[in-house]
Design an enzyme around this catalytic site. Sequence first.
Site, PDB file in Angstrom:
ATOM      1  N   TYR A   8       0.812  -1.221   0.000  1.00 13.05           N
ATOM      2  CA  TYR A   8       0.000   0.000   0.000  1.00 13.05           C
ATOM      3  C   TYR A   8       0.845   1.272   0.000  1.00 13.05           C
ATOM      4  O   TYR A   8       0.316   2.368  -0.132  1.00 13.05           O
ATOM      5  CB  TYR A   8      -0.932   0.016   1.212  1.00 13.05           C
ATOM      6  CG  TYR A   8      -1.899  -1.139   1.223  1.00 13.05           C
ATOM      7  CD1 TYR A   8      -2.905  -1.236   0.262  1.00 13.05           C
ATOM      8  CD2 TYR A   8      -1.800  -2.140   2.176  1.00 13.05           C
ATOM      9  CE1 TYR A   8      -3.787  -2.308   0.262  1.00 13.05           C
ATOM     10  CE2 TYR A   8      -2.681  -3.208   2.190  1.00 13.05           C
ATOM     11  CZ  TYR A   8      -3.669  -3.287   1.231  1.00 13.05           C
ATOM     12  OH  TYR A   8      -4.539  -4.341   1.228  1.00 13.05           O
TER      13      TYR A   8
ATOM     14  N   HIS B  75      -4.566   5.858  -1.538  1.00 14.95           N
ATOM     15  CA  HIS B  75      -5.269   5.724  -0.256  1.00 14.95           C
ATOM     16  C   HIS B  75      -4.351   5.970   0.946  1.00 14.95           C
ATOM     17  O   HIS B  75      -4.827   6.106   2.059  1.00 14.95           O
ATOM     18  CB  HIS B  75      -5.878   4.320  -0.162  1.00 14.95           C
ATOM     19  CG  HIS B  75      -7.295   4.287   0.332  1.00 14.95           C
ATOM     20  ND1 HIS B  75      -8.157   5.360   0.272  1.00 14.95           N
ATOM     21  CD2 HIS B  75      -8.009   3.272   0.898  1.00 14.95           C
ATOM     22  CE1 HIS B  75      -9.325   5.006   0.780  1.00 14.95           C
ATOM     23  NE2 HIS B  75      -9.266   3.760   1.171  1.00 14.95           N
TER      24      HIS B  75
ATOM     25  N   ASN C 162     -10.843   1.302   7.027  1.00 16.44           N
ATOM     26  CA  ASN C 162     -12.258   1.322   7.408  1.00 16.44           C
ATOM     27  C   ASN C 162     -12.513   1.200   8.906  1.00 16.44           C
ATOM     28  O   ASN C 162     -13.646   1.351   9.352  1.00 16.44           O
ATOM     29  CB  ASN C 162     -13.016   0.217   6.662  1.00 16.44           C
ATOM     30  CG  ASN C 162     -12.979   0.427   5.166  1.00 16.44           C
ATOM     31  OD1 ASN C 162     -12.578   1.483   4.674  1.00 16.44           O
ATOM     32  ND2 ASN C 162     -13.390  -0.567   4.427  1.00 16.44           N
TER      33      ASN C 162
ATOM     34  N   ASN D 267     -14.921   5.729   3.929  1.00 10.57           N
ATOM     35  CA  ASN D 267     -15.226   4.806   5.027  1.00 10.57           C
ATOM     36  C   ASN D 267     -14.359   5.013   6.263  1.00 10.57           C
ATOM     37  O   ASN D 267     -14.807   4.778   7.382  1.00 10.57           O
ATOM     38  CB  ASN D 267     -15.134   3.359   4.543  1.00 10.57           C
ATOM     39  CG  ASN D 267     -16.276   3.017   3.608  1.00 10.57           C
ATOM     40  OD1 ASN D 267     -17.384   3.535   3.755  1.00 10.57           O
ATOM     41  ND2 ASN D 267     -16.017   2.173   2.635  1.00 10.57           N
TER      42      ASN D 267
END
EC number: 3.1.1.29
Length: 189
Positions: free
Chosen positions: A14, A19, A66, A112
């Site tokens: 990631y 994100h 989330n 989220n």
Amino acid sequence: MYLVVGLGNIGKEYKKTRHNIGFDVVDIIAEKYNIEINRQKFKGSYGEGRIGNEKIILLKPSTYMNLSGESVIEAANFYKIDKENIIVIYDDMSIDIGKLRVRSKGSAGGHNGIKNIIQHLNSDIFPRVRVGIGQPDENVVNYVLGKFSKDEREIIEKVLAMSAKACISIVEDGVTEAMNKYNGVKIEV
């Protein structure tokens, strides 16, 4: 005292994705103020330091995006930090690449991680720095978990630096001043 939270997902896969912009901004602030984010608690990694006379806690939740609210509420409760002094930095698809938006409150806007933080704080009144990643032409999940193109990365590096300055401005000058200074600025190649 301020809690500055960068949203992202843990793991090498990631790193430098759309994100994980929140993590990237927190890293810039940590470097500027020589704060080591190397302590594990509050379901995340954190470090303590100062911006001027203000104590700050930099937090990178390790709960995955989330569930970020679990980490934020634990740190806020431990340090007894007012909601108005919790600054959250995150990616926003509704804002073009090259822009950011500072807000003092508001809805989750479909994010989220923010939705979960609002649920855990039982409030949407906390400052945030929303960093534009643009609208996807593809599947949303693939887009937000994807990396920036070379041209986009050039712009994003400048926006990340500006986002860090916006967070610092919130701490030093207040959220209204930061909004006046940074909202509406667009960085281009």
